[in-house]
Design a protein around this motif. Sequence first.
Motif, PDB file in Angstrom:
ATOM      1  N   ILE A 120       0.826  -1.199   0.000  1.00 54.50           N
ATOM      2  CA  ILE A 120       0.000   0.000   0.000  1.00 54.50           C
ATOM      3  C   ILE A 120       0.869   1.261   0.000  1.00 54.50           C
ATOM      4  CG2 ILE A 120      -0.172   0.095   2.528  1.00 54.50           C
ATOM      5  CD1 ILE A 120      -3.205   0.760   2.086  1.00 54.50           C
ATOM      6  N   PRO A 121       0.481   2.289  -0.755  1.00 54.05           N
ATOM      7  CA  PRO A 121       1.202   3.560  -0.687  1.00 54.05           C
ATOM      8  C   PRO A 121       0.965   4.202   0.681  1.00 54.05           C
ATOM      9  CG  PRO A 121      -0.259   3.447  -2.611  1.00 54.05           C
ATOM     10  CD  PRO A 121      -0.645   2.339  -1.711  1.00 54.05           C
ATOM     11  N   VAL A 122       1.941   4.948   1.156  1.00 51.53           N
ATOM     12  CA  VAL A 122       1.800   5.622   2.450  1.00 51.53           C
ATOM     13  C   VAL A 122       2.090   7.110   2.292  1.00 51.53           C
ATOM     14  CG1 VAL A 122       2.608   5.783   4.838  1.00 51.53           C
ATOM     15  CG2 VAL A 122       2.438   3.544   3.737  1.00 51.53           C
ATOM     16  N   GLY A 123       1.073   7.921   2.560  1.00 50.19           N
ATOM     17  CA  GLY A 123       1.227   9.371   2.574  1.00 50.19           C
ATOM     18  C   GLY A 123       0.943   9.878   3.968  1.00 50.19           C
ATOM     19  N   ASN A 124      -0.326  10.155   4.247  1.00 49.39           N
ATOM     20  CA  ASN A 124      -0.709  10.582   5.586  1.00 49.39           C
ATOM     21  C   ASN A 124      -0.945   9.393   6.504  1.00 49.39           C
ATOM     22  OD1 ASN A 124      -0.940  12.992   7.050  1.00 49.39           O
ATOM     23  ND2 ASN A 124      -3.174  12.934   7.007  1.00 49.39           N
ATOM     24  N   ALA A 125      -0.857   8.181   5.949  1.00 47.78           N
ATOM     25  CA  ALA A 125      -0.880   6.902   6.675  1.00 47.78           C
ATOM     26  C   ALA A 125      -2.266   6.476   7.145  1.00 47.78           C
ATOM     27  CB  ALA A 125       0.099   6.914   7.846  1.00 47.78           C
ATOM     28  N   GLY A 126      -3.319   7.105   6.639  1.00 47.64           N
ATOM     29  CA  GLY A 126      -4.660   6.679   7.006  1.00 47.64           C
ATOM     30  C   GLY A 126      -5.009   5.306   6.471  1.00 47.64           C
ATOM     31  N   ASN A 127      -4.668   5.033   5.212  1.00 48.94           N
ATOM     32  CA  ASN A 127      -5.030   3.754   4.610  1.00 48.94           C
ATOM     33  C   ASN A 127      -4.353   2.569   5.276  1.00 48.94           C
ATOM     34  OD1 ASN A 127      -7.005   4.119   2.581  1.00 48.94           O
ATOM     35  ND2 ASN A 127      -5.505   5.065   1.229  1.00 48.94           N
ATOM     36  N   ILE A 128      -3.052   2.645   5.500  1.00 47.33           N
ATOM     37  CA  ILE A 128      -2.364   1.495   6.098  1.00 47.33           C
ATOM     38  C   ILE A 128      -2.869   1.253   7.521  1.00 47.33           C
ATOM     39  CG2 ILE A 128      -0.367   2.820   6.969  1.00 47.33           C
ATOM     40  CD1 ILE A 128       1.365   0.376   6.178  1.00 47.33           C
ATOM     41  N   THR A 129      -3.174   2.337   8.242  1.00 51.97           N
ATOM     42  CA  THR A 129      -3.728   2.215   9.588  1.00 51.97           C
ATOM     43  C   THR A 129      -5.097   1.542   9.545  1.00 51.97           C
ATOM     44  OG1 THR A 129      -2.567   4.211  10.321  1.00 51.97           O
ATOM     45  CG2 THR A 129      -4.468   3.520  11.623  1.00 51.97           C
ATOM     46  N   ALA A 130      -5.936   1.988   8.613  1.00 51.58           N
ATOM     47  CA  ALA A 130      -7.305   1.483   8.524  1.00 51.58           C
ATOM     48  C   ALA A 130      -7.356   0.039   8.043  1.00 51.58           C
ATOM     49  CB  ALA A 130      -8.120   2.371   7.595  1.00 51.58           C
ATOM     50  N   TYR A 131      -6.597  -0.286   7.018  1.00 51.29           N
ATOM     51  CA  TYR A 131      -6.628  -1.656   6.509  1.00 51.29           C
ATOM     52  C   TYR A 131      -6.147  -2.645   7.565  1.00 51.29           C
ATOM     53  CZ  TYR A 131      -7.980  -0.801   1.671  1.00 51.29           C
ATOM     54  OH  TYR A 131      -8.697  -0.492   0.538  1.00 51.29           O
ATOM     55  N   TRP A 132      -5.118  -2.282   8.300  1.00 50.08           N
ATOM     56  CA  TRP A 132      -4.624  -3.168   9.345  1.00 50.08           C
ATOM     57  C   TRP A 132      -5.685  -3.367  10.423  1.00 50.08           C
ATOM     58  CZ3 TRP A 132      -2.000  -7.094  10.296  1.00 50.08           C
ATOM     59  CH2 TRP A 132      -1.550  -7.429  11.569  1.00 50.08           C
TER      60      TRP A 132
END
Length: 282
Positions: A120-132
Amino acid sequence: MTMAISKALEKKAPAVVCASTGNTSASAAAYAGRAGLQCAVLVPQGKIALGKMAQALAYGARVLEIRGNFDQALEIVRALGEKAGLEVVNSINPFRIEGQKTGAFEIVDVLGDAPDIHCIPVGNAGNITAYWKGYREYLDAGMSTHTPRMFGFQAEGSAPLVHGHPIENPSTIATAIRIGNPALWKGAEAAISESNGAVNTVTDEEILAAQALLATTEGVYCEPASAASVAGLLKVGVPADSTVVCILTGHGLKDPDVTINAVPKPDLVDANYAAVCRALEL
């Protein structure tokens, strides 16, 4: 974003506000318009793709360009939430994470179980936090047998997690992840460490190569930031026979200028059969 806007409407917020590199502003403006809420957007001057700016403006948002970067914009937005009573709909809004985590549910539902590796791409890190968060909750609910290793990828010139400190002036063609101090830094670190995952960098050249590969071999045209997940997979590799999911978070038409500058320009030919045949080497 649907969750964040719904909650803002529920609490009768006077307006919603976000800082954005483009994608957040587009969705915030769209759903705010549908909900009848005013939407204010702060973007870094000259650092947002026009395709994304056009969306926010078309949806009726009040867009302000600030003489600064995304991190400075988010700092102001936080103050607007605390002092002016506006509802902040960036990923620091916990309802955003609750909505985003369902992406992990969908992946497990489609595959029948969690993948082995999630890139997953990481910018503000919302997606990686949410998917986990989603993967862990589905495991706890007995909907999967394991959780994946989370592989996060940042652009080389905008990689605070990799370097372990904020980047004052982040730089990359991948505008959506041009963020030097992720708001959900701790969430990203937790996802990576708890999943036995990793965080790595990809160069702009690797991002463009992955974007072109997806377009020409899969018929999928994504924006550069999205291609970071595939660029990272190609760079670091995975064990044989692994089930891998790569998240592509934005369409290529959100940021077409990068593509236009990277691909060959069309040839100009006369409007007759012979000229076309010559150009096509027939």
